[in-house]
Design a protein around this motif. Structure first.
Motif, PDB file in Angstrom:
ATOM      1  N   VAL A  11       0.839  -1.201   0.000  1.00 23.24           N
ATOM      2  CA  VAL A  11       0.000   0.000   0.000  1.00 23.24           C
ATOM      3  C   VAL A  11       0.872   1.248   0.000  1.00 23.24           C
ATOM      4  O   VAL A  11       0.612   2.210  -0.730  1.00 23.24           O
ATOM      5  N   LEU A  12       1.931   1.237   0.802  1.00 25.12           N
ATOM      6  CA  LEU A  12       2.838   2.394   0.841  1.00 25.12           C
ATOM      7  C   LEU A  12       3.503   2.620  -0.512  1.00 25.12           C
ATOM      8  O   LEU A  12       3.644   3.763  -0.958  1.00 25.12           O
ATOM      9  N   TYR A  13       3.917   1.533  -1.177  1.00 22.73           N
ATOM     10  CA  TYR A  13       4.486   1.664  -2.523  1.00 22.73           C
ATOM     11  C   TYR A  13       3.469   2.282  -3.486  1.00 22.73           C
ATOM     12  O   TYR A  13       3.809   3.144  -4.298  1.00 22.73           O
ATOM     13  N   SER A  14       2.211   1.849  -3.408  1.00 19.16           N
ATOM     14  CA  SER A  14       1.208   2.385  -4.339  1.00 19.16           C
ATOM     15  C   SER A  14       0.940   3.864  -4.064  1.00 19.16           C
ATOM     16  O   SER A  14       0.768   4.647  -4.996  1.00 19.16           O
ATOM     17  N   LEU A  15       0.927   4.251  -2.784  1.00 19.68           N
ATOM     18  CA  LEU A  15       0.741   5.666  -2.451  1.00 19.68           C
ATOM     19  C   LEU A  15       1.932   6.495  -2.924  1.00 19.68           C
ATOM     20  O   LEU A  15       1.761   7.587  -3.472  1.00 19.68           O
ATOM     21  N   LEU A  16       3.140   5.962  -2.728  1.00 23.65           N
ATOM     22  CA  LEU A  16       4.329   6.677  -3.184  1.00 23.65           C
ATOM     23  C   LEU A  16       4.321   6.826  -4.703  1.00 23.65           C
ATOM     24  O   LEU A  16       4.651   7.894  -5.225  1.00 23.65           O
ATOM     25  N   GLU A  17       3.930   5.780  -5.402  1.00 22.50           N
ATOM     26  CA  GLU A  17       3.852   5.869  -6.860  1.00 22.50           C
ATOM     27  C   GLU A  17       2.900   6.981  -7.285  1.00 22.50           C
ATOM     28  O   GLU A  17       3.209   7.770  -8.183  1.00 22.50           O
ATOM     29  N   ASP A  18       1.752   7.073  -6.627  1.00 26.68           N
ATOM     30  CA  ASP A  18       0.807   8.133  -6.963  1.00 26.68           C
ATOM     31  C   ASP A  18       1.348   9.509  -6.608  1.00 26.68           C
ATOM     32  O   ASP A  18       1.140  10.476  -7.346  1.00 26.68           O
ATOM     33  N   LEU A  19       2.054   9.624  -5.477  1.00 25.43           N
ATOM     34  CA  LEU A  19       2.649  10.909  -5.119  1.00 25.43           C
ATOM     35  C   LEU A  19       3.672  11.347  -6.161  1.00 25.43           C
ATOM     36  O   LEU A  19       3.740  12.522  -6.520  1.00 25.43           O
ATOM     37  N   ILE A  20       4.430  10.403  -6.672  1.00 22.01           N
ATOM     38  CA  ILE A  20       5.404  10.713  -7.724  1.00 22.01           C
ATOM     39  C   ILE A  20       4.686  11.170  -8.991  1.00 22.01           C
ATOM     40  O   ILE A  20       5.066  12.169  -9.611  1.00 22.01           O
ATOM     41  N   GLN A  21       3.638  10.454  -9.373  1.00 22.05           N
ATOM     42  CA  GLN A  21       2.860  10.819 -10.562  1.00 22.05           C
ATOM     43  C   GLN A  21       2.264  12.218 -10.404  1.00 22.05           C
ATOM     44  O   GLN A  21       2.362  13.047 -11.305  1.00 22.05           O
TER      45      GLN A  21
END
Length: 85
Positions: A11-21
């Motif tokens: 979940v943290l990886y998916s949130l970080l990916e969205d923050l990067i996007q």
């Protein structure tokens, strides 16, 4: 349990990916329903924070595979991520 911590890391990886996007001016990819909450956060974070957080998440994931103390691994991640917010 063991599996739940791996779920949290995912979940943290998916949130970080969205923050990067979002930080790059693109729409969220994974947590579309949270985009309105993530966008202001992404605007406050710099690339150094995102890189540092990704590095720590990678280390946490590696440590989980090695069966290190899960509580200590999470605390190490939190000590880097949370003060920066």
């Amino acid at each position: 349990g063991e599996d739940s911590l791996e779920v949290v890391v995912g979940v943290l990886y998916s949130l970080l990916e969205d923050l990067i996007q979002l930080g790059a001016g693109r729409p969220a990819l994974r947590n579309v329903e949270m985009e309105s909450q993530l966008r202001p956060l992404a605007a406050r974070l710099d690339w150094a924070w995102m890189e540092r957080t990704a590095t720590r998440l990678d280390a946490l994931q590696r440590n989980l595979r090695r069966n290190v103390n899960r509580q200590l691994a999470l605390e190490a991640l939190a000590s880097v991520v949370i003060p920066s917010l």
